[in-house]
Design a protein around this motif. Structure first.
Motif, PDB file in Angstrom:
ATOM      1  N   LEU A   1       0.824  -1.195   0.000  1.00 40.06           N
ATOM      2  CA  LEU A   1       0.000   0.000   0.000  1.00 40.06           C
ATOM      3  C   LEU A   1       0.863   1.251   0.000  1.00 40.06           C
ATOM      4  N   VAL A   2       0.410   2.281  -0.713  1.00 39.66           N
ATOM      5  CA  VAL A   2       1.055   3.594  -0.683  1.00 39.66           C
ATOM      6  C   VAL A   2       0.103   4.538   0.043  1.00 39.66           C
TER       7      VAL A   2
ATOM      8  N   ARG B   1      -9.731  -5.920   1.599  1.00 36.87           N
ATOM      9  CA  ARG B   1      -8.474  -5.811   2.328  1.00 36.87           C
ATOM     10  C   ARG B   1      -8.692  -6.147   3.796  1.00 36.87           C
ATOM     11  N   ALA B   2      -7.948  -7.140   4.284  1.00 34.83           N
ATOM     12  CA  ALA B   2      -7.941  -7.483   5.705  1.00 34.83           C
ATOM     13  C   ALA B   2      -6.780  -6.739   6.353  1.00 34.83           C
ATOM     14  N   GLU B   3      -7.080  -5.931   7.362  1.00 38.39           N
ATOM     15  CA  GLU B   3      -6.050  -5.118   8.005  1.00 38.39           C
ATOM     16  C   GLU B   3      -5.769  -5.605   9.424  1.00 38.39           C
ATOM     17  N   ARG B   4      -4.521  -5.426   9.836  1.00 41.37           N
ATOM     18  CA  ARG B   4      -4.117  -5.692  11.215  1.00 41.37           C
ATOM     19  C   ARG B   4      -3.171  -4.585  11.668  1.00 41.37           C
ATOM     20  N   GLN B   5      -3.084  -4.403  12.975  1.00 36.52           N
ATOM     21  CA  GLN B   5      -2.209  -3.396  13.555  1.00 36.52           C
ATOM     22  C   GLN B   5      -1.154  -4.066  14.428  1.00 36.52           C
TER      23      GLN B   5
ATOM     24  N   HIS C   1      -1.640  -5.505   5.833  1.00 36.41           N
ATOM     25  CA  HIS C   1      -2.874  -5.921   5.169  1.00 36.41           C
ATOM     26  C   HIS C   1      -2.630  -7.162   4.314  1.00 36.41           C
ATOM     27  N   ALA C   2      -3.706  -7.870   4.057  1.00 35.72           N
ATOM     28  CA  ALA C   2      -3.723  -8.992   3.120  1.00 35.72           C
ATOM     29  C   ALA C   2      -4.940  -8.809   2.231  1.00 35.72           C
ATOM     30  N   ASP C   3      -4.769  -9.019   0.924  1.00 37.49           N
ATOM     31  CA  ASP C   3      -5.852  -8.814  -0.035  1.00 37.49           C
ATOM     32  C   ASP C   3      -6.562 -10.130  -0.320  1.00 37.49           C
TER      33      ASP C   3
END
Length: 679
Positions: free
Chosen positions: A135-136, A348-352, A362-364
């Protein structure tokens, strides 16, 4: 109708004229030709070659902001789809007009420089930008998130429209439209069996596997407690065709979708339902903007996905999905989206990672989508012309005037004695040269340059074709006539009659005579030495093209043509000094650049080997003893013994005028005098 008229009136002051757009172009680029009726212009590099595109977002993607008007921005895009610059032109966003000021918005737009449209550009938290996948992140503006996202969507939508039309060769013909008369009895099972509706189920364990080996592995305690639980259970249905929409929507929502379709007939609506943990959007999502956790691509380019702001009610037959999170998105078919060709919906699956300023990973999760052709009507657009034919068609009026003028010139030169002997020949020649400067040069941009032969040389060396020459039909016609002139007359046809910068030098010399300036003619030895500077410059350019082609555009600036003709002297002062200095020098030294340093003239001089005949009439007395033509020749193209050096002749016809004039030609005068004595 009144709404459309109001929008049109609001848009009028936001559009730029060609000159205004040229003023916004940053060096070393220059504004090229207009490419379509939506204000897309070509972008030229310092050598006059194609470098990219320049366009406003307002005409291409008029997405309304909070003021009801689009945010209009100017985009400079190179041929690789990379942003050269993005500039704010006009807007009425309240938060920037009377609140934060424009500085934050301009700072946001500056982040696009250097990024490409093929990169996943996201407006949001920039923390962990270098470690959060591919990601940008574009740092948004606090308190103006929605306005910034609207600006972002406008930029992407307009850029993708240009990219699809100009960079991928995809036809800009009419997109397919849903067939309102197509009737088919469908239910959810039939939609799934035929692949019309698509489902994507992902467990918590599968998402954990996607993050394996990264710092975000194990960062989902809830998922770890239920590995087989559904993280995402997505049902996606393209509800653009009414026959499909009737199978999944309640009558009330169906009516709402159809009403929006009448207002925006080019929008394709996509229904999304999720029964998993994902929930489709993040907590900061703003309705009627691009979804922050969803994306779409087709043909390798991103699609401009936008929330349709429809609270969907489902058909009673979808009882198992009534508790699902739901969302209706829209895609604009005018921007290249074709629902009958496969495209990809991305979730998009996001994690922190971390507590303070957490890094985002993230994973798409991708779901392919496509609809059968039977649900759509495909308008038959006209067969697209080849690009070179389109270029010729766009300049058909200019080409008609040019061809007629060249035919007139060639007809006159074919009867050179009659033309040179005309009592108003001097005025005729100056009038033609004025036409060359004004129409062929400034208007038609038909100034030939050594850059073209060098580009041909590089194309042949690299195994490329010469089709690029067809994209400038105006100059190609002049090249064709120039090459034909080499066979018939030598270099003189172009250098004496068709070169706009040469014509400017000739007028400068006439101005010098009117001002009483000295008429400097170098000594024969110096004049012969100066003739070698052109071949030396040509050899240097050829070596540069072969050995260090990256520097060719810089070294080609030895020609002042681009400064004087292409840009009308609108360049930095060193270029103006170089081009203007030669014109000043020509006031005392007749066409000094043409007769010394010009590499194109040197190339045409070498082409003299193609000339088939000696076309300038000579007498036995020419040179021995008569020296009048040699003395009068301002190009020093006549040898002391009377022979014409055709490689240095500019076809001014002054010697032809003398040769045929019984009042000027010394042998004719002496012969007439002898006849009178005999009589």
């Amino acid at each position: 109708m009144y709404r459309a008229l109001l929008i049109l009136l609001l848009l009028v002051p936001l559009r730029l004229g060609a000159q205004d757009m040229a003023d916004h172009v940053i060096a070393p680029y220059a504004l090229g030709d207009r490419l379509n009726d939506q204000g897309v212009h070509g972008l030229l590099n310092s050598g006059g070659g194609e470098a990219g595109f320049l366009f406003e977002t307002g005409p291409l993607a008029p997405l309304p902001g909070f003021s009801g008007q689009p945010i209009n921005m100017l985009v400079m895009l190179d041929l690789e789809g990379r942003f050269i610059d993005v500039r704010l032109l006009a807007h009425n966003e309240p938060i920037f007009v009377s609140g934060l000021g424009e500085a934050p918005l301009r700072a946001f737009l500056s982040q696009y420089r250097g990024h490409a449209i093929t990169e996943p550009l996201v407006v949001g938290n920039p923390y962990g930008a270098g470690q959060g996948g591919d990601l940008v992140w574009l740092d948004g503006v606090t308190k103006a998130t929605a306005s910034v996202r609207i600006a972002h969507e406008s930029i992407l939508a307009a850029t993708l429209a240009v990219a699809r039309e100009r960079m991928q060769g995809i036809s800009a013909g009419p997109p397919p439209r849903p067939d309102p008369d197509h009737a088919e009895s469908l239910n959810l099972d039939a939609l799934l069996d035929q692949g019309i509706a698509r489902r994507l189920s992902v467990t918590n364990a599968e998402v954990e596997a996607a993050f394996a080996g990264t710092r975000w592995s194990g960062a989902d305690p809830e998922g770890a407690g239920d590995p087989q639980g559904l993280f995402l259970d997505l049902l996606a249905v393209d509800i653009g065709p009414p026959a499909i929409a009737r199978a999944v929507l309640s009558p009330e929502t169906l009516a709402e979708v159809q009403a929006q379709s009448r207002v925006a007939p080019d929008d394709e609506f996509i229904l999304l339902l999720d029964r998993g943990r994902h929930g489709l959007v993040g907590p900061d999502f703003v309705r009627n903007t691009a979804p922050d956790l969803l994306g779409a691509t087709q043909d390798g380019l991103p699609l401009a996905l936008r929330d349709a702001d429809i609270l969907a009610e489902l058909h009673p037959d979808l009882a198992d999905w009534q508790d699902a999170a739901r969302m209706v998105l829209r895609l604009d078919r005018r921007l290249g989206f074709d629902p009958t060709r496969e495209w990809q919906l991305t979730v998009r699956a996001e994690r922190q990672h971390g507590m303070f300023q957490p890094e985002i990973g993230h994973a798409d999760l991708t779901l392919p989508m496509i609809l059968p052709q039977r649900f759509f009507l495909t308008p038959e657009g006209p067969a697209p012309r080849p690009a070179w034919l389109e270029a010729a068609h766009a300049r058909r009026a200019d080409l008609a005037v040019l061809i007629a003028a060249l035919a007139l010139l060639l007809a006159g030169l074919a009867r050179q004695s009659r033309l040179a002997g005309h009592r108003h020949y001097g005025a005729i020649r100056l009038g033609w040269l004025a036409f060359v400067i004004g129409f062929i040069g400034f208007w038609g941009q038909g100034q030939l340059s050594i850059v073209t032969p060098l580009a041909v040389l590089r194309g042949l060396m690299q195994g490329g074709g010469l089709a690029v020459l067809l994209y400038d039909p105006f100059s190609l016609v002049i090249w064709a006539v120039t090459l034909a002139g080499l066979v018939l007359w030598g270099r003189g046809l172009f250098c004496g009659w068709l070169c706009p910068y040469g014509a400017m030098q000739e007028f400068a010399h006439h101005a010098g005579r009117r001002l009483g300036l000295p008429d400097w003619r170098p000594a024969p030895s110096l004049g012969r030495a100066l003739l070698w500077t052109g071949p030396a410059a040509l050899a240097g350019l050829v070596l540069t093209a072969i050995l260090v082609p990256a520097h060719l555009e810089t070294t080609a600036e030895i020609e002042p043509f681009k400064t004087a003709i292409t840009t009308h002297f609108a360049r930095p002062w060193p270029y103006i000094l170089w081009a203007g200095g030669w014109l000043v020098l020509s006031m005392v030294w007749f066409k000094g650049f043409c007769r010394s340093l010009c590499p194109l003239g040197a190339l045409l001089r070498a082409g003299d080997i193609l000339r088939l005949r000696r076309w300038i009439p000579r007498r036995a007395e020419c040179g021995i003893p008569c020296q009048l033509c040699r003395v009068r020749c301002r190009y020093d193209a006549i040898a002391p013994k009377g022979q014409v050096r055709y490689g240095e002749c500019f076809q001014c016809l002054d010697c032809v005028t003398i040769h045929d004039d019984p009042r000027q030609c010394v042998p004719l005068i002496l012969a007439a005098r002898a006849r009178r004595r005999a009589a």
